[in-house]
Design a protein around this motif. Structure first.
Motif, PDB file in Angstrom:
ATOM      1  N   UNK A   1      -7.541   5.306   6.387  1.00  0.00           N
ATOM      2  CA  UNK A   1      -7.820   6.744   6.415  1.00  0.00           C
ATOM      3  C   UNK A   1      -8.986   7.065   7.345  1.00  0.00           C
ATOM      4  N   UNK A   2      -9.948   6.171   7.453  1.00  0.00           N
ATOM      5  CA  UNK A   2     -11.125   6.419   8.288  1.00  0.00           C
ATOM      6  C   UNK A   2     -10.827   6.172   9.771  1.00  0.00           C
ATOM      7  N   UNK A   3     -10.206   5.035  10.086  1.00  0.00           N
ATOM      8  CA  UNK A   3     -10.041   4.643  11.482  1.00  0.00           C
ATOM      9  C   UNK A   3      -8.672   4.984  12.056  1.00  0.00           C
ATOM     10  N   UNK A   4      -7.683   5.204  11.201  1.00  0.00           N
ATOM     11  CA  UNK A   4      -6.379   5.651  11.671  1.00  0.00           C
ATOM     12  C   UNK A   4      -5.678   4.641  12.559  1.00  0.00           C
TER      13      UNK A   4
ATOM     14  N   UNK B   1       4.524   8.026  14.325  1.00  0.00           N
ATOM     15  CA  UNK B   1       4.936   9.420  14.295  1.00  0.00           C
ATOM     16  C   UNK B   1       3.902  10.327  14.947  1.00  0.00           C
ATOM     17  N   UNK B   2       4.135  11.626  14.885  1.00  0.00           N
ATOM     18  CA  UNK B   2       3.175  12.581  15.479  1.00  0.00           C
ATOM     19  C   UNK B   2       1.818  12.555  14.798  1.00  0.00           C
ATOM     20  N   UNK B   3       1.771  12.169  13.534  1.00  0.00           N
ATOM     21  CA  UNK B   3       0.489  12.081  12.821  1.00  0.00           C
ATOM     22  C   UNK B   3       0.509  10.881  11.881  1.00  0.00           C
ATOM     23  N   UNK B   4      -0.662  10.320  11.674  1.00  0.00           N
ATOM     24  CA  UNK B   4      -0.792   9.152  10.795  1.00  0.00           C
ATOM     25  C   UNK B   4      -0.564   9.550   9.339  1.00  0.00           C
ATOM     26  N   UNK B   5       0.163   8.699   8.624  1.00  0.00           N
ATOM     27  CA  UNK B   5       0.414   8.932   7.201  1.00  0.00           C
ATOM     28  C   UNK B   5      -0.409   7.936   6.395  1.00  0.00           C
ATOM     29  N   UNK B   6      -1.342   8.435   5.628  1.00  0.00           N
ATOM     30  CA  UNK B   6      -2.201   7.603   4.787  1.00  0.00           C
ATOM     31  C   UNK B   6      -1.515   7.375   3.448  1.00  0.00           C
TER      32      UNK B   6
ATOM     33  N   UNK C   1       0.807  -1.215   0.000  1.00  0.00           N
ATOM     34  CA  UNK C   1       0.000   0.000   0.000  1.00  0.00           C
ATOM     35  C   UNK C   1       0.849   1.277   0.000  1.00  0.00           C
ATOM     36  N   UNK C   2       1.972   1.238   0.713  1.00  0.00           N
ATOM     37  CA  UNK C   2       2.809   2.436   0.755  1.00  0.00           C
ATOM     38  C   UNK C   2       3.785   2.508  -0.418  1.00  0.00           C
ATOM     39  N   UNK C   3       4.079   1.374  -1.029  1.00  0.00           N
ATOM     40  CA  UNK C   3       5.004   1.347  -2.172  1.00  0.00           C
ATOM     41  C   UNK C   3       4.280   0.858  -3.424  1.00  0.00           C
ATOM     42  N   UNK C   4       3.020   1.216  -3.556  1.00  0.00           N
ATOM     43  CA  UNK C   4       2.221   0.682  -4.653  1.00  0.00           C
ATOM     44  C   UNK C   4       2.707   1.121  -6.025  1.00  0.00           C
TER      45      UNK C   4
ATOM     46  N   UNK D   1       5.739   0.429   9.059  1.00  0.00           N
ATOM     47  CA  UNK D   1       4.658   0.645  10.016  1.00  0.00           C
ATOM     48  C   UNK D   1       5.045   1.663  11.077  1.00  0.00           C
ATOM     49  N   UNK D   2       6.283   1.560  11.556  1.00  0.00           N
ATOM     50  CA  UNK D   2       6.730   2.500  12.585  1.00  0.00           C
ATOM     51  C   UNK D   2       6.783   3.926  12.042  1.00  0.00           C
ATOM     52  N   UNK D   3       7.247   4.058  10.812  1.00  0.00           N
ATOM     53  CA  UNK D   3       7.375   5.384  10.208  1.00  0.00           C
ATOM     54  C   UNK D   3       6.020   6.043   9.979  1.00  0.00           C
ATOM     55  N   UNK D   4       5.007   5.241   9.610  1.00  0.00           N
ATOM     56  CA  UNK D   4       3.717   5.812   9.230  1.00  0.00           C
ATOM     57  C   UNK D   4       2.681   5.830  10.350  1.00  0.00           C
TER      58      UNK D   4
END
Length: 463
Positions: A393-396, A281-286, A253-256, A275-278
């Motif tokens: 994106x919905x549930x974070x 962190x301070x905010x979720x990366x979609x 999903x992140x390297x699609x 997973x740790x990077x996204x």
């Protein structure tokens, strides 16, 4: 004028007499509210009585005990409130305690009713029932009492039929405090299946031909309460390998945009870093997912290709003649009020370009509506990309916590089962081994009788 007044008075009198003869009728609003309450007591049954009959005896007993504790607590609070209110009223009015104890005179109708009740013969004791009928009657009485208590319970409860993948079903009592994770644990105990994290509870809507897997953190009663009383929807307990695919293989999903070979060769430690990077962190990366999808336009049967982009705040599209820059994007839908559903056979139902479709709608919408958003993908892989990325994106981070909890629970239970399956060794009789691994001679068992050598000649003759 006087004639009109007299006629109107007579008409009112006739209406009063008619109303009295018909007796009290429930207001429409009260009828609708009572039926609304009754429909929410059971899911998957024709009526509540049928659902309670489907409960196992120990589940019905647990329900009765739970309802009894709920009602006793409610009654205690209500009585305390009433006593406080009466004490306040008496204090304000200045009534004495002696005045409260003065009994009101008994009316003539009350005296006649007391006389008739005292003169009537006592009822005959009921005849004893055979053992089988007695058990059935006891369960019937429990069900009647449960029907009454359910209407007064302070915590909303549902009797739910859950379908199994083999066509059988299980009946559960679920209250509004239980999450999907709690219900799954209950089903594990009832079905004795493995504790795979891929087990899911799904809702199916045959009218819309949709399916959605409930998330583990959801309170199950809430979405089920949106079902109509005559709904043909079902709850299914089944394995869904894609339930946590996003966290098992985040590189998909992140390297699609990467080459498929590169995605397949990524190592486990790189998955953990993703997973740790996204997520840590301070905010979720979609995932910055984007691409061409087919959109079914409102009120039309045609499907148009649009360029869509996924962001944390929702789904956007590029209007005709515009670019992918942020200022040109138009909001297609925000995700906070809608759920995502996969579909079945939309190529035939709605003439979709393919069967890889999904819809976005509010959970209260149970039939066809103009407020449903239809999207179609070219292939199954694209459908999986969009469905799972929209869930994130919905549930974070909540979805990630569900996954972590499922992993911990599965590993804990598997280790417990492994320990219980090991043979128990008795500490009082240790086994002694020599250096070569053989058992000492004194511990060898006696040979069978047919190999014992015969006694020497003359043995036992006294010679």
């Amino acid at each position: 004028m006087d004639d009109i007044d007299s006629m109107f008075t007579d008409l009112l009198g006739e209406m009063d007499l008619l109303t009295q003869s018909l007796g009290y009728e429930m207001e429409p609003s009260e009828m609708s509210s009572s039926s609304q309450r009754e429909k929410n007591f059971s899911i998957g049954f024709t009526d509540l009585n049928e659902s309670l009959n489907a409960l196992e005896d120990h589940d019905l007993d647990a329900l009765m005990a739970d309802l009894g504790s709920d009602l006793s607590e409610t009654e205690e609070k209500l009585n305390a409130t009433k006593m406080g209110h009466v004490h306040t009223q008496l204090h304000k009015s200045g009534y004495s305690t002696q005045q409260q104890n003065v009994r009101a005179p008994i009316s003539l109708s009350q005296m006649s009713s007391l006389a008739s009740s005292s003169s009537s013969l006592p009822p005959e004791p009921p005849k004893p029932l055979p053992p089988g009928e007695a058990e059935a009657q006891a369960k019937t009485d429990k069900i009647k009492l449960a029907l009454e208590k359910l209407k007064e319970a302070k915590v909303k409860k549902l009797v739910v039929k859950v379908m199994m993948s083999d066509g059988s079903s299980k009946t559960l009592m679920v209250d509004e405090r239980q999450t999907v994770r709690d219900v799954l644990d209950n089903l594990f105990e009832k079905t004795h299946c493995d504790f795979s994290m891929d087990w899911s509870l799904c809702e199916t809507n045959p009218e819309l031909q949709t399916e959605r897997g409930f998330e583990d953190h959801e309170y199950l009663v809430e979405p089920l309460s949106a079902w109509t009383r005559d709904s043909k929807n079902q709850i299914i307990f089944l394995l869904r390998p894609n339930k946590y695919l996003f966290f098992k293989d985040p590189q998909i999903f992140y390297l699609w945009k990467k080459d498929q070979k590169c995605i397949n060769e990524i190592k486990e430690r790189h998955k953990e870093l993703l997973l740790k990077e996204n997520f840590d962190g301070p905010s979720l990366i979609v995932p910055d997912l984007e691409g061409l999808l087919y959109l079914r336009e409102d009120g039309k049967k045609s499907w148009k290709r649009r360029y869509f982009l996924l962001r944390a705040s929702g789904i956007y599209y590029v209007p005709k003649g515009k670019t992918k820059t942020s200022r040109d994007l138009a909001c297609f839908i925000q995700l906070d009020k809608v759920n995502i559903y996969t579909t079945t056979d939309y190529k035939q139902k709605y003439k979709a370009p393919s069967d890889f479709c999904f819809i976005l709608k509010h959970p209260q919408i149970q039939k066809e509506s103009q407020y449903i958003r239809f999207l179609c993908c070219d292939d199954e892989h694209t459908l999986s990309l969009w469905v799972n990325s929209i869930r994130v994106a919905k549930y974070g981070a909540t979805l990630y916590k569900n996954y972590q909890m499922a992993v911990r629970r599965a590993s804990t239970i598997s280790s417990t089962l492994h320990l219980t399956s090991l043979p128990a060794s008795s500490p009082s009789t240790p086994t002694v081994h020599r250096a070569n691994g053989h058992t000492p001679q004194e511990d060898l068992p006696e040979p069978p009788p047919d190999v014992i050598p015969p006694p020497p000649p003359g043995w036992g003759s006294g010679v």
